[in-house]
Design an enzyme around this catalytic site. Structure first.
Site, mmCIF file in Angstrom:
data_model
loop_
_atom_site.group_PDB
_atom_site.id
_atom_site.type_symbol
_atom_site.label_atom_id
_atom_site.label_comp_id
_atom_site.label_asym_id
_atom_site.label_seq_id
_atom_site.Cartn_x
_atom_site.Cartn_y
_atom_site.Cartn_z
ATOM 1 N N GLU A 240 0.811 -1.226 0.000
ATOM 2 C CA GLU A 240 0.000 0.000 0.000
ATOM 3 C C GLU A 240 0.843 1.274 0.000
ATOM 4 O OE1 GLU A 240 -3.789 -0.143 2.418
ATOM 5 O OE2 GLU A 240 -2.869 -2.000 3.076
ATOM 6 N N HIS A 256 7.677 -26.805 4.339
ATOM 7 C CA HIS A 256 6.961 -27.988 3.865
ATOM 8 C C HIS A 256 6.391 -27.783 2.465
ATOM 9 C CE1 HIS A 256 7.360 -29.885 7.804
ATOM 10 N NE2 HIS A 256 7.297 -28.639 8.253
ATOM 11 N N LYS A 350 -13.781 -0.027 -4.220
ATOM 12 C CA LYS A 350 -14.919 0.246 -3.334
ATOM 13 C C LYS A 350 -16.001 0.988 -4.116
ATOM 14 C CE LYS A 350 -12.515 0.065 1.141
ATOM 15 N NZ LYS A 350 -12.060 0.708 2.365
#
Ligand code: F6R
Length: 357
Positions: A240, A256, A350
């Site tokens: 950001e 893993h 948004k």
């Protein structure tokens, strides 16, 4: 001289003052402590809760991730952090729902709040206003903590995190030691003078992190427990503030799977900067894993930047490591001539979604 040691240039590149927000992080944490002390929790105290669920997104949601991770060592109550539209089915009205949204208008958070209200759950809101503040006026079982407005949510971490953390302690849901808060704040205070813009790159570790990342793609490795959400916060802040892709993973899980993924594409990965959050007194097996992993992937790696975690208490380690990442990400933006404050793509998204309503 790079941009970072050029005070006029820093001012010019950062018209909305994100660097100043980071330089005053210590004061914001302190104000967060004061806000917690003044907050009225009478409507939600004295009850027995089955657990605590946090709901919040992005810069407001990270508090829930960190508190949940810190609580694992100090709380008997189950705690979960929800990043989305729906509360899990196991949440009942006996849980405390903590909703954190700086704007007070984030739709995922409001959706969870609506579900909590429908089931009659007790809630704590942390917000600077918006719809969340209005809802608090029409619902009985809620205490709202209002924090100062006018910042980017990610730049209001101290306002959002400290009141949530300390309110849970006041409600008896978390064990928080005053000495740990003092230790954390003291370390942040020292770091903020070391990381100040006036301290030149040669002596300023936060600027050095930015310069060492440079044009490389940063990858942040945390570890199980509270250094996992801190690694995630580093990634989000680099995204950001510096508008740069960044990814993260955590030990031991990464051993893993991800470790194997370093076998190919070495021309690409030579341009990666691996940032490792390392705890000198951490779990001995994790320390061994960090060293072994570095050896295994060394040939395919451009740069390793180790961030030594400071402090004794979990709180101090979490908060001070978060701070180094926050301010380093702002320096990374400024190093590349990027204005750290605007997040146009979040706002566009948004706005697009609002059109669907
Ligand atoms: C922007 C930022 C975002 C927001 C997120 C949710 O600075 O940090 O990640 O936090 O879009 O919005 P709020 O915090 O208003 O609920």
């Amino acid at each position: 001289m790079n941009n970072l040691d050029h005070l006029d240039k820093l001012r010019e590149l950062d018209p909305q003052g994100m660097l100043a927000v980071e330089e005053s992080f210590y004061q914001q944490l302190q104000q967060g402590v004061e806000i917690a002390g003044q907050s009225d929790l009478s409507k939600i105290s004295g009850k027995k809760y089955s657990g605590v669920v946090f709901t919040g997104m992005g810069g407001s949601g990270i508090s829930g991730d960190i508190i949940t991770a810190l609580a694992a060592d100090s709380s008997q109550a189950p705690m979960v952090s929800v990043k989305g539209y729906r509360l899990p089915r196991f949440i009942t009205k006996d849980w405390l729902v903590v909703a954190s949204s700086y704007s007070g208008n984030t739709e995922e958070t409001l959706s969870c709040v609506q579900q909590a209200m429908d089931m009659g759950a007790t809630m704590l809101f942390i917000t600077s206003g918006g719809r969340l503040e209005q809802l608090a006026q029409n619902y009985d079982s809620v205490s709202a903590i209002t924090v100062p407005a006018g910042l980017q949510p990610r730049g209001a971490f101290g306002y959002l995190f400290m009141p949530a953390y300390l309110a849970l302690a006041q409600l008896g849901l978390l064990a928080v030691k005053q000495s740990h808060i003092e230790e954390g704040l003291e370390i942040v205070k020292q770091l903020s003078s070391q990381y100040n813009r006036k301290v030149e790159t040669g002596k300023n570790f936060a600027k050095q992190v930015a310069v060492n990342i440079g044009d490389r793609l940063p990858l942040v490795y945390g570890q199980e427990g509270y250094l996992a959400p801190i690694a995630y916060r580093w990634k989000c802040e680099i995204n950001e503030n510096a508008k740069t892709p960044c990814f993260w993973a955590q030990f031991p899980e990464l051993n893993h799977n991800e470790t194997v993924g370093w076998e190919r594409l070495d021309k690409l990965t030579k341009d990666f900067a691996l940032i490792i959050l390392s705890r000198p007194e951490g779990h001995p097996r994790i320390r061994a894993r960090v060293e072994a992993t570095k050896k295994l992937i060394d040939n395919n790696l451009g740069k390793v930047i180790e961030i030594p975690v400071k402090g004794q208490s979990s709180f101090a380690q979490a908060i001070s490591t978060l701070y180094t990442g926050d301010i380093a990400s702002v320096y990374l933006a400024l190093y590349h001539g990027v204005d750290p404050t605007p997040v146009e793509k979040i706002e566009k998204l948004k706005a697009e979604l609002a059109k669907l309503d």
